[in-house]
Design an enzyme around this catalytic site. Structure first.
Site, PDB file in Angstrom:
ATOM      1  N   ARG A   1       0.847  -1.222   0.000  1.00  0.00           N
ATOM      2  CA  ARG A   1       0.000   0.000   0.000  1.00  0.00           C
ATOM      3  C   ARG A   1       0.874   1.262   0.000  1.00  0.00           C
ATOM      4  O   ARG A   1       0.554   2.255   0.649  1.00  0.00           O
ATOM      5  CB  ARG A   1      -0.954   0.038   1.196  1.00  0.00           C
ATOM      6  CG  ARG A   1      -1.885  -1.121   1.300  1.00  0.00           C
ATOM      7  CD  ARG A   1      -2.878  -1.226   0.153  1.00  0.00           C
ATOM      8  NE  ARG A   1      -3.564  -2.491   0.230  1.00  0.00           N
ATOM      9  CZ  ARG A   1      -3.162  -3.595  -0.409  1.00  0.00           C
ATOM     10  NH1 ARG A   1      -2.125  -3.575  -1.233  1.00  0.00           N
ATOM     11  NH2 ARG A   1      -3.815  -4.723  -0.278  1.00  0.00           N
TER      12      ARG A   1
ATOM     13  N   SER B   1     -10.201   0.124   4.043  1.00  0.00           N
ATOM     14  CA  SER B   1      -9.361  -0.167   5.214  1.00  0.00           C
ATOM     15  C   SER B   1      -8.864   1.121   5.845  1.00  0.00           C
ATOM     16  O   SER B   1      -8.285   1.967   5.180  1.00  0.00           O
ATOM     17  CB  SER B   1      -8.147  -0.999   4.807  1.00  0.00           C
ATOM     18  OG  SER B   1      -8.568  -2.267   4.414  1.00  0.00           O
TER      19      SER B   1
ATOM     20  N   GLU C   1      -4.045   3.716   6.671  1.00  0.00           N
ATOM     21  CA  GLU C   1      -4.012   3.526   5.214  1.00  0.00           C
ATOM     22  C   GLU C   1      -4.765   4.683   4.556  1.00  0.00           C
ATOM     23  O   GLU C   1      -4.342   5.207   3.531  1.00  0.00           O
ATOM     24  CB  GLU C   1      -4.649   2.178   4.832  1.00  0.00           C
ATOM     25  CG  GLU C   1      -4.630   1.928   3.340  1.00  0.00           C
ATOM     26  CD  GLU C   1      -5.110   0.532   2.943  1.00  0.00           C
ATOM     27  OE1 GLU C   1      -4.753  -0.446   3.603  1.00  0.00           O
ATOM     28  OE2 GLU C   1      -5.857   0.458   1.944  1.00  0.00           O
TER      29      GLU C   1
HETATM   30  C1  FAD Z   1     -15.610  -0.760  -0.296  1.00  0.00           C
HETATM   31  C2  FAD Z   1     -14.138  -0.558  -0.443  1.00  0.00           C
HETATM   32  C3  FAD Z   1     -13.297  -1.642  -0.689  1.00  0.00           C
HETATM   33  C4  FAD Z   1     -11.925  -1.450  -0.839  1.00  0.00           C
HETATM   34  N1  FAD Z   1     -11.132  -2.549  -1.060  1.00  0.00           N
HETATM   35  C5  FAD Z   1      -9.807  -2.374  -1.223  1.00  0.00           C
HETATM   36  C6  FAD Z   1      -8.952  -3.495  -1.491  1.00  0.00           C
HETATM   37  O1  FAD Z   1      -9.387  -4.634  -1.586  1.00  0.00           O
HETATM   38  N2  FAD Z   1      -7.629  -3.258  -1.651  1.00  0.00           N
HETATM   39  C7  FAD Z   1      -7.093  -1.996  -1.591  1.00  0.00           C
HETATM   40  O2  FAD Z   1      -5.879  -1.838  -1.769  1.00  0.00           O
HETATM   41  N3  FAD Z   1      -7.873  -0.930  -1.330  1.00  0.00           N
HETATM   42  C8  FAD Z   1      -9.206  -1.085  -1.151  1.00  0.00           C
HETATM   43  N4  FAD Z   1      -9.988  -0.004  -0.881  1.00  0.00           N
HETATM   44  C9  FAD Z   1      -9.375   1.340  -0.774  1.00  0.00           C
HETATM   45  C10 FAD Z   1      -9.326   2.129  -2.074  1.00  0.00           C
HETATM   46  O3  FAD Z   1     -10.308   1.676  -2.990  1.00  0.00           O
HETATM   47  C11 FAD Z   1      -7.942   2.040  -2.737  1.00  0.00           C
HETATM   48  O4  FAD Z   1      -6.939   2.589  -1.929  1.00  0.00           O
HETATM   49  C12 FAD Z   1      -7.926   2.781  -4.093  1.00  0.00           C
HETATM   50  O5  FAD Z   1      -6.684   2.551  -4.712  1.00  0.00           O
HETATM   51  C13 FAD Z   1      -8.128   4.290  -3.974  1.00  0.00           C
HETATM   52  O6  FAD Z   1      -8.369   4.770  -5.274  1.00  0.00           O
HETATM   53  P1  FAD Z   1      -9.161   6.127  -5.511  1.00  0.00           P
HETATM   54  O7  FAD Z   1      -9.161   6.386  -6.961  1.00  0.00           O
HETATM   55  O8  FAD Z   1     -10.498   6.073  -4.837  1.00  0.00           O
HETATM   56  O9  FAD Z   1      -8.213   7.148  -4.759  1.00  0.00           O
HETATM   57  P2  FAD Z   1      -8.633   8.278  -3.712  1.00  0.00           P
HETATM   58  O10 FAD Z   1      -9.234   7.648  -2.497  1.00  0.00           O
HETATM   59  O11 FAD Z   1      -9.434   9.316  -4.393  1.00  0.00           O
HETATM   60  O12 FAD Z   1      -7.209   8.857  -3.335  1.00  0.00           O
HETATM   61  C14 FAD Z   1      -6.305   8.109  -2.544  1.00  0.00           C
HETATM   62  C15 FAD Z   1      -5.008   8.898  -2.420  1.00  0.00           C
HETATM   63  O13 FAD Z   1      -4.387   8.990  -3.702  1.00  0.00           O
HETATM   64  C16 FAD Z   1      -4.274  10.358  -4.128  1.00  0.00           C
HETATM   65  N5  FAD Z   1      -4.549  10.358  -5.571  1.00  0.00           N
HETATM   66  C17 FAD Z   1      -5.680   9.962  -6.213  1.00  0.00           C
HETATM   67  N6  FAD Z   1      -5.511  10.054  -7.549  1.00  0.00           N
HETATM   68  C18 FAD Z   1      -4.254  10.539  -7.754  1.00  0.00           C
HETATM   69  C19 FAD Z   1      -3.480  10.869  -8.915  1.00  0.00           C
HETATM   70  N7  FAD Z   1      -3.961  10.704 -10.140  1.00  0.00           N
HETATM   71  N8  FAD Z   1      -2.227  11.342  -8.726  1.00  0.00           N
HETATM   72  C20 FAD Z   1      -1.711  11.514  -7.497  1.00  0.00           C
HETATM   73  N9  FAD Z   1      -2.391  11.240  -6.362  1.00  0.00           N
HETATM   74  C21 FAD Z   1      -3.640  10.737  -6.485  1.00  0.00           C
HETATM   75  C22 FAD Z   1      -5.278  11.132  -3.295  1.00  0.00           C
HETATM   76  O14 FAD Z   1      -4.897  12.488  -3.129  1.00  0.00           O
HETATM   77  C23 FAD Z   1      -5.225  10.351  -1.980  1.00  0.00           C
HETATM   78  O15 FAD Z   1      -4.101  10.735  -1.221  1.00  0.00           O
HETATM   79  C24 FAD Z   1     -11.376  -0.153  -0.734  1.00  0.00           C
HETATM   80  C25 FAD Z   1     -12.212   0.940  -0.497  1.00  0.00           C
HETATM   81  C26 FAD Z   1     -13.576   0.750  -0.341  1.00  0.00           C
HETATM   82  C27 FAD Z   1     -14.451   1.942  -0.094  1.00  0.00           C
END
Ligand code: FAD
Length: 290
Positions: free
Chosen positions: A167, A215, A285
């Site tokens: 992560r 998480s 996380e």
């Molecule tokens: C129901 C549920 C299930 C999940 N299951 C998992 C799982 O199985 N495994 C897992 O690893 N995670 C899981 N997650 C967490 C999450 O989905 C992951 O961490 C995912 O990668 C976040 O992606 P996002 O596009 O929503 O990023 P965001 O939540 O929008 O952003 C996360 C971080 O990345 C930064 N960011 C976003 N886009 C960019 C970009 N283009 N450039 C630079 N920085 C950026 C943001 O500023 C922030 O700091 C889950 C979440 C939920 C709600």
């Protein structure tokens, strides 16, 4: 700064999956590398935090008005497929969702992405977080990343040049992930069926019926965070309208009208209790923007 589309006075609760937060003064919607470079220099000149936004599935916002440079990836959703040396390469901009990738993977029966299906991410957010599940992570299939650093310089990085961890990625230190190339291959297995069973597995374990931020803590080397939280009596524990889920102790859920203050108290309580009981320092996380 040149003209970049923006929305004003945006509810931050609409920009994250746990649906908590105040208002963003402005949210920018860049379409090009130059737009992003301009937003980076704007954030430096005006000394305002630069906050890229994906699906908001691992991010939480405070209440009140935040006058930051919020950068949506909603207008960065282009992708293309390339077939080379027996592999299928997907070139995707930051805002392409995992849902889109899953539909391509099912359509062409591609192998390598099935364990990541169901994560509600964008490509950008997933690369930054090195999202993963069932022992795989996106870094396993990444071949290249285009990243604009905190000083506005564009880098094309090959997988070997990127130091991913659990992560963790170097991109958490700032800048903007603009695009990525993932490599998959045509499969003889029934990929849609494998994905279906993964999704069922997720449904059993995760509180997908409530707004959640995924998480809360990373798993420490000793034990999974969910186990530690459960042992500390926090599974289902509620402060106001925010709780650690009954279904998965490491997932916080918004029970309706939850506030940032409650969420923050819950996180601090968990850190304290697990620290006292097990002498383990939990590492968040989720990304907290306040
Ligand atoms: C129901 C549920 C299930 C999940 N299951 C998992 C799982 O199985 N495994 C897992 O690893 N995670 C899981 N997650 C967490 C999450 O989905 C992951 O961490 C995912 O990668 C976040 O992606 P996002 O596009 O929503 O990023 P965001 O939540 O929008 O952003 C996360 C971080 O990345 C930064 N960011 C976003 N886009 C960019 C970009 N283009 N450039 C630079 N920085 C950026 C943001 O500023 C922030 O700091 C889950 C979440 C939920 C709600």
């Amino acid at each position: 700064m040149g003209w970049i589309d923006k929305e004003e006075n945006v509810d931050l609760s609409r920009l994250c999956t746990i649906k908590i937060g105040g208002k963003a003064k402005s949210v920018y919607l860049p379409e090009t590398v130059d737009d992003i470079k301009n937003l980076i220099s704007e954030s430096r000149e005006r000394e305002k935090p630069f906050v890229p936004l994906g699906t908001g599935s691992n991010i939480v916002f405070s209440d009140g008005v935040l006058d930051y440079i919020f950068v949506s990836t909603k207008k960065l959703k282009k992708y293309r497929l390339e077939e080379k040396d027996g592999y299928i390469y997907i070139h995707a901009q930051a805002g392409v969702s995992f849902k889109t990738i899953v539909s391509l993977v099912k359509k062409y029966n591609l192998e390598g992405f099935e364990y990541l299906s169901g994560i509600p991410a964008t490509i950008g957010g997933a690369v930054v977080m090195n999202a993963g599940a069932f022992g795989s992570q996106i870094s396993d299939i990444i071949r290249q990343v285009e990243w604009i650093d905190g000083e506005g310089r564009l880098h094309q990085l090959k997988r070997e040049e990127i130091d991913f961890g659990y992560r963790k990625s170097p991109f958490q230190g700032g800048g903007f992930v603009y695009s990525a190339v993932i490599r998959l291959k045509k499969s003889r297995k029934d990929i849609p069926q494998i994905i279906k069973s993964h999704l069922e597995e997720r449904n059993k374990k995760q509180p997908l019926d409530k707004p959640t931020s995924g998480s809360t803590f990373k798993n420490p080397p000793e034990k999974p965070a969910g186990y530690l939280l459960e042992k500390a009596g926090l599974k289902g524990y509620r402060i106001g309208n925010v709780a650690f889920s009954e279904k998965h102790a490491n997932f916080m859920v918004n029970l309706g009208g939850g506030r940032f203050k409650e969420l923050k108290e819950l996180i601090e309580l968990a850190e304290r209790r697990v620290g006292e009981l097990y002498q383990i320092k939990l590492e968040k996380e989720i990304k907290v923007v306040e």
